[in-house]
Design a protein around this motif. Structure first.
Motif, PDB file in Angstrom:
ATOM      1  N   ILE A 184     121.023  25.287 108.537  1.00  0.00           N
ATOM      2  CA  ILE A 184     120.876  25.037 107.099  1.00  0.00           C
ATOM      3  C   ILE A 184     119.435  25.289 106.658  1.00  0.00           C
ATOM      4  N   LYS A 185     118.461  24.750 107.396  1.00  0.00           N
ATOM      5  CA  LYS A 185     117.056  24.902 107.036  1.00  0.00           C
ATOM      6  C   LYS A 185     116.649  26.376 107.077  1.00  0.00           C
ATOM      7  N   ALA A 186     117.111  27.109 108.072  1.00  0.00           N
ATOM      8  CA  ALA A 186     116.737  28.523 108.199  1.00  0.00           C
ATOM      9  C   ALA A 186     117.176  29.320 106.972  1.00  0.00           C
ATOM     10  N   PHE A 187     118.389  29.112 106.519  1.00  0.00           N
ATOM     11  CA  PHE A 187     118.869  29.890 105.371  1.00  0.00           C
ATOM     12  C   PHE A 187     118.251  29.418 104.059  1.00  0.00           C
ATOM     13  N   GLU A 188     117.868  28.161 103.990  1.00  0.00           N
ATOM     14  CA  GLU A 188     117.106  27.702 102.823  1.00  0.00           C
ATOM     15  C   GLU A 188     115.756  28.418 102.764  1.00  0.00           C
ATOM     16  N   LEU A 189     115.083  28.516 103.904  1.00  0.00           N
ATOM     17  CA  LEU A 189     113.794  29.197 103.957  1.00  0.00           C
ATOM     18  C   LEU A 189     113.915  30.668 103.587  1.00  0.00           C
ATOM     19  N   LEU A 190     115.067  31.253 103.896  1.00  0.00           N
ATOM     20  CA  LEU A 190     115.290  32.673 103.612  1.00  0.00           C
ATOM     21  C   LEU A 190     115.734  32.919 102.166  1.00  0.00           C
ATOM     22  N   GLY A 191     115.877  31.854 101.398  1.00  0.00           N
ATOM     23  CA  GLY A 191     116.215  32.012  99.993  1.00  0.00           C
ATOM     24  C   GLY A 191     117.693  32.074  99.683  1.00  0.00           C
ATOM     25  N   ALA A 192     118.519  31.865 100.699  1.00  0.00           N
ATOM     26  CA  ALA A 192     119.962  31.836 100.478  1.00  0.00           C
ATOM     27  C   ALA A 192     120.392  30.420 100.094  1.00  0.00           C
ATOM     28  N   ALA A 193     121.662  30.273  99.771  1.00  0.00           N
ATOM     29  CA  ALA A 193     122.230  28.957  99.470  1.00  0.00           C
ATOM     30  C   ALA A 193     123.193  28.602 100.593  1.00  0.00           C
ATOM     31  N   PRO A 194     122.707  27.921 101.648  1.00  0.00           N
ATOM     32  CA  PRO A 194     123.580  27.586 102.784  1.00  0.00           C
ATOM     33  C   PRO A 194     124.674  26.614 102.371  1.00  0.00           C
ATOM     34  N   ALA A 310     111.235  30.841 112.288  1.00  0.00           N
ATOM     35  CA  ALA A 310     111.142  30.356 113.674  1.00  0.00           C
ATOM     36  C   ALA A 310     110.205  29.159 113.826  1.00  0.00           C
ATOM     37  N   ASP A 311     108.961  29.305 113.434  1.00  0.00           N
ATOM     38  CA  ASP A 311     107.977  28.242 113.666  1.00  0.00           C
ATOM     39  C   ASP A 311     108.270  27.000 112.828  1.00  0.00           C
ATOM     40  N   THR A 312     108.701  27.204 111.592  1.00  0.00           N
ATOM     41  CA  THR A 312     108.951  26.058 110.711  1.00  0.00           C
ATOM     42  C   THR A 312     110.110  25.212 111.206  1.00  0.00           C
ATOM     43  N   VAL A 313     111.221  25.854 111.560  1.00  0.00           N
ATOM     44  CA  VAL A 313     112.393  25.097 112.016  1.00  0.00           C
ATOM     45  C   VAL A 313     112.117  24.459 113.370  1.00  0.00           C
ATOM     46  N   ARG A 314     111.393  25.166 114.230  1.00  0.00           N
ATOM     47  CA  ARG A 314     111.027  24.591 115.524  1.00  0.00           C
ATOM     48  C   ARG A 314     110.100  23.396 115.336  1.00  0.00           C
ATOM     49  N   GLY A 315     109.214  23.483 114.351  1.00  0.00           N
ATOM     50  CA  GLY A 315     108.321  22.367 114.065  1.00  0.00           C
ATOM     51  C   GLY A 315     109.074  21.134 113.599  1.00  0.00           C
ATOM     52  N   ASP A 316     110.128  21.338 112.818  1.00  0.00           N
ATOM     53  CA  ASP A 316     110.952  20.205 112.381  1.00  0.00           C
ATOM     54  C   ASP A 316     111.581  19.504 113.580  1.00  0.00           C
ATOM     55  N   PHE A 317     112.050  20.298 114.545  1.00  0.00           N
ATOM     56  CA  PHE A 317     112.644  19.716 115.751  1.00  0.00           C
ATOM     57  C   PHE A 317     111.589  18.932 116.532  1.00  0.00           C
ATOM     58  N   ALA A 318     110.405  19.521 116.689  1.00  0.00           N
ATOM     59  CA  ALA A 318     109.340  18.870 117.456  1.00  0.00           C
ATOM     60  C   ALA A 318     108.895  17.567 116.810  1.00  0.00           C
ATOM     61  N   THR A 319     108.934  17.516 115.485  1.00  0.00           N
ATOM     62  CA  THR A 319     108.558  16.290 114.791  1.00  0.00           C
ATOM     63  C   THR A 319     109.507  15.151 115.135  1.00  0.00           C
TER      64      THR A 319
END
Length: 334
Positions: A184-194, A310-319
């Protein structure tokens, strides 16, 4: 959808009972366990073929004491419905994509991070090693045993509006995703509507144009006939979906050590066979989709997609869970 199931007629009556008591081998056969295994994919999918192989292998290895009855096409409900049925013990086993389990075992979300896998060898190193064992152990608290990890494969984008070559081409498109936070987060970042949705509802939603597109492996796009309602295919390979094969924990333990170990080993062998099937079918399914008229972008700008997500979604997981798991996975890339 039609489902071809084996129908067995059981004879009843005093005469039959007497005959069975007089024939010990029939009495033993009557005690055989048939495990009900359900999944949401079409009966032409590699999950079905791997399940059929499991049935034959188990019957041979246990002298008929254990077998599998398959329920494909989501005939027993949506992904979540089937997972809950296994947890409740009304269904023995089921297999579906990893994203549908992350609500129960949150750390599984690491496997769905975009662009976390380099190639199939990398996937195998993770699933068949210590990390895979650790993640499968996490199912126990949910009342499940993860027998093995099968796969769905590399996810690619299809839609009915336009070719997708760059992230900008996704802007504004309503894309069905799994309920997984990383997707969901990846497609939001890409400008789509997941738009999270059960797989069993997907074809109708695409046909009715209530959504513009979806993202799945080419094998599943072909087997589900999405080419009938989607014009454009883009080989983004933005994520790789693994697929746990799970069983009700109490029912697994009731099998006893010998049958339980045989089931585990057979499920793991089936996993390797199923992954190999998918490796081969990804090639043939792509060609088949082209023949069906899908306009295909084989070389989208994957690095542009990676740079955004990649980095943003991975960062969310690491948090949430710390950086350890993603780092260990990265070390196995070779």
């Amino acid at each position: 959808m039609k489902l071809n199931l084996t129908r067995r007629t059981f004879l009843a009556g005093a005469g039959t009972t007497a005959a069975m008591l007089a024939m010990p081998h029939l009495a033993r056969a009557s005690a055989a366990k048939t495990l009900r295994l359900a999944h949401p994919h079409p009966d032409t999918d590699s999950w079905q073929d791997a399940g059929q192989w499991m049935d034959e292998a188990l019957k041979e290895r246990t002298s008929g004491a254990l077998g599998v009855q398959l329920f494909p096409n989501g005939v027993l409900g949506s992904d979540s419905t089937m997972i809950n049925a296994v947890r409740a013990g009304t269904l023995d086993m089921m297999v579906t994509g990893n994203p549908f389990f992350t609500g129960l075992v949150p750390k599984l979300n690491v496997l769905d991070l975009p662009f976390i896998f380099k190639d199939r060898d990398h996937v195998a190193a993770v699933l068949d090693g210590d990390i895979g064992d650790e993640l499968r152990a996490g199912f126990s608290d949910a009342g499940l045993v993860a027998l093995a990890t099968w796969e769905t494969g590399w996810r690619n984008v299809t839609n009915s509006r336009r070719p997708v070559k760059t992230p900008a081409d996704l802007h504004g498109l309503k894309i069905r995703t799994t309920p997984n936070p990383a997707h969901i987060k990846a497609f939001e970042l890409l400008g789509a509507a997941p738009t999270p949705m059960a797989f069993t509802e997907l074809f109708t939603a695409l046909e009715m144009r209530s959504i513009d597109g979806q993202e799945n492996p080419t094998t599943l796009i072909l087997n589900s006939k999405f080419f009938e309602v989607q014009r454009y295919l883009s080989l983004t390979q933005h994520a790789f979906t693994t697929s746990p094969l799970v069983m009700n924990k109490a029912k697994f333990e009731a099998l006893g050590e010998e049958l339980g170990n045989t089931l585990l080993e057979t499920a793991k062998e089936a996993a390797k066979r199923q992954r190999q099937m998918n490796t081969e079918r990804e090639v043939t399914s792509l060609e088949a989709l082209k023949q069906e008229g899908m306009e295909t972008v084989e070389d989208p700008d994957r690095e542009a997609f990676r740079a955004i997500v990649a980095d943003t979604v991975r960062g969310d997981f690491a948090t949430k869970f710390g950086p350890d798991l993603p780092e260990r996975i990265a070390e196995l890339a070779g």
